[in-house]
Design a protein around this motif. Structure first.
Motif, mmCIF file in Angstrom:
data_model
loop_
_atom_site.group_PDB
_atom_site.id
_atom_site.type_symbol
_atom_site.label_atom_id
_atom_site.label_comp_id
_atom_site.label_asym_id
_atom_site.label_seq_id
_atom_site.Cartn_x
_atom_site.Cartn_y
_atom_site.Cartn_z
ATOM 1 N N GLN A 163 101.490 7.445 70.091
ATOM 2 C CA GLN A 163 100.291 6.866 69.486
ATOM 3 C C GLN A 163 99.139 7.869 69.530
ATOM 4 N N LEU A 164 98.268 7.806 68.531
ATOM 5 C CA LEU A 164 96.980 8.494 68.594
ATOM 6 C C LEU A 164 95.940 7.475 69.040
ATOM 7 N N GLN A 165 95.280 7.737 70.165
ATOM 8 C CA GLN A 165 94.307 6.786 70.683
ATOM 9 C C GLN A 165 92.960 7.462 70.908
ATOM 10 N N SER A 166 91.906 6.689 70.735
ATOM 11 C CA SER A 166 90.544 7.201 70.831
ATOM 12 C C SER A 166 90.138 7.434 72.286
ATOM 13 N N PHE A 172 82.207 11.016 73.176
ATOM 14 C CA PHE A 172 83.009 11.911 72.334
ATOM 15 C C PHE A 172 82.783 11.572 70.858
ATOM 16 N N LEU A 173 82.776 12.586 70.017
ATOM 17 C CA LEU A 173 82.655 12.389 68.579
ATOM 18 C C LEU A 173 84.047 12.327 67.954
ATOM 19 N N LYS A 174 84.499 11.119 67.681
ATOM 20 C CA LYS A 174 85.770 10.881 66.994
ATOM 21 C C LYS A 174 86.949 11.585 67.663
ATOM 22 N N HIS A 362 85.824 6.252 65.249
ATOM 23 C CA HIS A 362 86.366 6.700 63.965
ATOM 24 C C HIS A 362 86.034 5.726 62.841
ATOM 25 N N ASP A 363 86.049 4.442 63.159
ATOM 26 C CA ASP A 363 85.967 3.437 62.091
ATOM 27 C C ASP A 363 85.038 2.288 62.492
ATOM 28 N N VAL A 364 83.776 2.605 62.746
ATOM 29 C CA VAL A 364 82.667 1.683 62.983
ATOM 30 C C VAL A 364 82.815 0.922 64.306
ATOM 31 N N VAL A 365 83.786 -0.001 64.405
ATOM 32 C CA VAL A 365 83.912 -0.818 65.612
ATOM 33 C C VAL A 365 85.320 -0.721 66.179
ATOM 34 N N GLU A 366 85.411 -0.944 67.489
ATOM 35 C CA GLU A 366 86.704 -1.060 68.166
ATOM 36 C C GLU A 366 86.679 -2.291 69.068
#
Length: 468
Positions: A163-166, A172-174, A362-366
């Motif tokens: 998986q790619l995880q934030s 951190f920036l993205k 990456h995409d506004v909200v998590e």
């Protein structure tokens, strides 16, 4: 045997093939005593191989590793619509990976006693491989990380999780890392700073303050144990309880694919709605003129000494790929709090999850924990100002199913620890504030199969949940 069942068996097994939990604690302590560590705060002028440009950023001379950038943030989410801050910009995707192997039918994980410069207690238990692209491609001119070749040459059938995880969206920036678990069949040589543990042992070790590092926790959080009907789960619960006297409050929540308060489609619709209606615009600004921040010779800090600062350090660690280097690190203004509130609904444990915007997302909200207080001081938050904070802090000790201090990632964060809690409040109202929702662990794990849905604080808390 399916990979889900392999993980489940390892999570509930009482087998001790190698070291006991207590022996692992002792082993980690010995490594702490054995390795020489020196972390010295210096000035930016003394930060060897790093270039500070007030009109640009703080960068490594190679252009690799990471940089400290200034950013402006504009959003129509919440009450704060504009701010500026420094942030870690590390676009490289690194490896956070475990090698696993079956012993006597039980899957074991190869754990590493690893020192990072920001660790509170120096040695913490990390994945088999924990390396940025700059590190494993040897930009630092040092040794390659141990066991790297197993991950680079892994065959598809050997991959149990990928998986790619934030990473931390407020710092951190993205940033993302590749979370990966590989199963090996052949014998491998175990180096002295590594050891084999079961998943159950690993989760037991997470109960201790600042022992299991953030990278281990994020990889473990992504493990799925399968989805089952309630009769099958009842059977599993019966089998586990025969050999274990502990309560099993989370087993149904991990495994049940029915009786969820909110169906997945409803949750997806809410996330989609918020990502469609709200904007997050991040622009680069010169590091030397970030609004409300001061750049001195010794640190970058907020004018009111809030949030965090960026400090330059000189590091000496005797057993690393490179024994001495300099780097900037993020130092928190105070410790934080991350907590899930949970409640049994339809006899299945549900968790209050919030949709949270952070500037590095990456995409506004998590999907974040019920309460997440990292950059601000939660102790100074007025009563009733933050949903569920008062309930968490006033909870009875017997309702705190998880309560420990856990470190942030020690390669970038200097001595940062946050209180991690899971609090069972059965009397909490089913109706929730805007942007909060009830989810089971099984539902959260469904979202974890995909990128950038659950933030790293949620994943850290999920990793601490036991199945036995």
């Amino acid at each position: 045997m399916s990979k889900e069942f392999l993980f489940l068996k390892s999570a509930v097994s009482t087998q001790v093939k190698f070291m006991s939990v207590e022996q692992i604690r002792t082993w980690a302590k010995k490594w702490n005593e054995k390795v020489n560590v020196s972390i010295e705060k210096v000035t930016f002028n003394q930060l060897d191989k790093w270039i500070l440009n007030r009109e640009d950023a703080l960068r490594h001379e190679s252009g690799k590793f990471f940089s400290i950038d200034g950013i402006s943030v504009s959003t129509n989410w919440g009450n704060r619509h504009y701010w500026e801050q420094p942030i870690i910009n590390q676009p490289e995707v690194g490896y956070l990976g475990f090698l696993t192997k079956e012993f006597d039918g039980v899957l074991h994980f190869l754990l590493q006693a690893k020192i990072e410069p920001g660790n509170i207690n120096h040695v913490q238990l990390s994945p088999t491989l924990q390396a940025t692209r700059s590190n494993y491609s040897q930009v630092h001119k040092g040794r390659k990380p141990a066991y790297l070749e197993y991950f680079q040459n892994a065959k598809p059938e050997a991959v149990l999780l990928d998986q790619l995880q934030s990473e931390q969206g407020g710092r951190f920036l993205k940033k993302r890392n590749r979370n990966i678990i590989i199963k090996v069949e052949e014998e491998i040589g175990v180096k002295e700073e590594f050891c084999w543990v079961t998943l159950r042992q690993l989760k037991e070790l997470m109960k201790e303050d600042n022992l299991v590092n953030m990278d281990t926790r994020t990889v473990i959080s992504g493990i799925s144990y399968g989805s089952y009907d309630l009769k099958t789960i009842d059977f599993y619960e019966y089998l586990i309880s025969r050999s274990d006297s502990n309560d099993l409050p989370f087993l149904n929540s991990f495994l049940a694919n029915v009786d969820s308060y909110n169906p997945l489609d409803k949750i997806i619709s809410l996330i989609t709605d918020r990502k469609s209606k709200f904007d997050l615009e991040v622009r680069k600004v010169p590091l030397g003129i970030i609004k409300d921040w001061v750049l001195s010779d010794e640190k970058i800090y907020h004018k009111d000494s809030r949030f965090f600062s960026v400090i330059p350090v000189k590091v000496t660690i005797s057993n690393r790929e490179v024994s001495q280097w300099c780097q900037p690190m993020v130092e928190p203004a105070q410790s934080g709090l991350c907590a899930f509130v949970c409640k049994k609904i339809n006899n299945v444990m549900h968790f209050i999850v919030q949709l949270k915007l952070e500037c590095g997302n990456h995409d506004v909200v998590e999907l974040a924990p019920t309460v997440q207080c990292l950059t601000g001081n939660y102790r100074e938050t007025g009563e009733g100002k933050l949903p569920f904070l008062d309930e968490v802090l006033r909870s009875e000790p017997q309702n705190r199913l998880v309560d420990s201090l856990q470190s942030e990632e020690g390669g970038r964060f200097y001595k940062e620890e946050n209180r991690n809690m899971i609090v069972h409040l059965q009397d909490i109202d089913l109706d929730l504030p805007e942007n909060y929702m009830w989810m089971t662990v099984n539902q959260m794990l469904t979202f974890l199969r995909f990128n950038n849905f659950l933030n790293i604080q949620s994943r850290s808390l999920i990793a601490s949940l036991t199945l036995a």
